[in-house]
Design a protein around this motif. Sequence first.
Motif, short mmCIF file in Angstrom:
data_model
loop_
_atom_site.label_atom_id
_atom_site.label_comp_id
_atom_site.label_asym_id
_atom_site.label_seq_id
_atom_site.Cartn_x
_atom_site.Cartn_y
_atom_site.Cartn_z
N SER A 173 -17.31 15.73 45.88
CA SER A 173 -17.32 16.05 44.93
C SER A 173 -15.98 17.23 44.97
O SER A 173 -14.85 16.90 43.88
N ILE A 221 -22.10 15.37 49.86
CA ILE A 221 -22.53 15.39 48.41
C ILE A 221 -20.99 16.23 48.14
O ILE A 221 -20.30 16.47 46.91
N GLU A 222 -20.97 17.57 47.58
CA GLU A 222 -19.50 18.62 47.66
C GLU A 222 -18.89 18.29 48.05
O GLU A 222 -17.81 18.66 47.60
N SER A 238 -12.71 14.08 45.17
CA SER A 238 -12.82 13.42 43.27
C SER A 238 -12.13 14.49 42.63
O SER A 238 -12.12 13.55 41.39
N ARG A 239 -11.83 15.72 42.49
CA ARG A 239 -11.61 16.44 41.30
C ARG A 239 -10.41 15.96 41.56
O ARG A 239 -10.15 16.32 40.37
N SER A 283 -10.15 12.91 39.29
CA SER A 283 -11.09 13.38 37.60
C SER A 283 -9.75 14.50 36.56
O SER A 283 -9.98 13.93 35.81
#
Lengths: 252, 183
Positions: free
Chosen positions: A164, A160-161, A167-168, A171
């Motif tokens: 995330s 998950i990390e 995806s930074r 996003s």
Amino acid sequence: MANNPIDQFRISELVPIEVGGLNLSFTNSALFMVATTALVAAFLILSTGGRGLVPGRWQSLAEMSYEFVANTLRSSAGNEGMRFFPLVFSLFMFVLFANLIGMFPYFFTVTSHIIVTFALSLLVIGTVMVYGFAKHGTKFLNLFAPAGVPPIMYLLVTPIEVISFLSRPVSLSVRLFANMLAGHITLKVFAGFVVSLLAADGLGAFGPIMAILPLLMTIAITALEFLVSFLQAYVFTVLTCMYLNDALHPSH
Amino acid sequence: MATTSAETQTGIVVPAEPHSPATFPPFDGTTYASQILWLAIAFGLLYWIMSRVALPRLSGILEDRRDRIAGDIAEANRLNDESNAAIAAYEQALAEARANAHGIAQETRDKLKADVERRRTATEADLAAKLSDAEQRIHDIKAAAMENVGEIASETTTELVESLIGKAPTKTELSKAVDGAMK
């Protein structure tokens, strides 16, 4: 100007340059990038020329932007974060000025192109990764294994990390790009309604009266877009600060 | 994509035509290289100007102001302390003067009181001496008078007794009788 709301995003070559099959032409986008840099630099250098102990209006504004970005950076990344201050400040001013310049009719909005915002966010993530590994070595990977989690949970938490983290840049860049793009399209569409209603045959005197509604809408959206211009520049900066904080303190 | 630079049959590279209405401009990959290059140039220039010129200057201005304000506040505090010290010194001097004045008044009062006391005692002593003197004199006079009375009584008695019985009483009888009568 064509009525197509997409036309404002078209890139036109001003000085064609071609190197090894790559089209590196100086385009309208490039012109506005350079103009953004020039405007930011001129604003900050001319306003602080007097070095007044008691600031004038322009100097006040320059100091305000300095303090604003400095406080944002310090509050999310601490005092060590101040080593990235030139980068964060340049990013904020560049995005803010690019957004605001784009608000002028017929001006090109640099940040309405995904490649520009993506390049900027890659710059941020690249800085985070390079600095993080240079300073903490493999400990930087602690970012993906937060402390205080039962070992078995790492199987779940680490992917998950990682996702995330990956995806930074997406996003970060899409947020800015989509906001600028959508805002400008909306503005253009409503402004187009005004023209269409004025030019419409068969409505008689009714056309101009009806045209007032989209005109009011255009005015309201213009105000909103100024807010969004500032807000998106701020959001971009705040997120940059938070990501840089990860590079400085990877163990959460 | 359809809009990438296309080689014509003659082999001459024709500049890409990014204006193709078919492509949504932000997703037109042919413009990416140019945008990235010029963004790098523009942003690099901005970063250089910010880090070399604008930000040092701004932080210099802000620091100067902070130093100046801190200096002014320190100076104001120093002056304030000084004036407080002056006020304290003044208060102290005032208190001292007041204590001195009080002491002097007390001293004078004590001196006057002692003086009065001394004079009063002297006068009283004087008066007491005079009184006892007078009392002594009265006592003497009284004693003398009493003596004279006894003498007169004896003489008178002698005369009376002589004329009554023609014979003078003896001294012892006389004094016995006179003393008995006077008691």
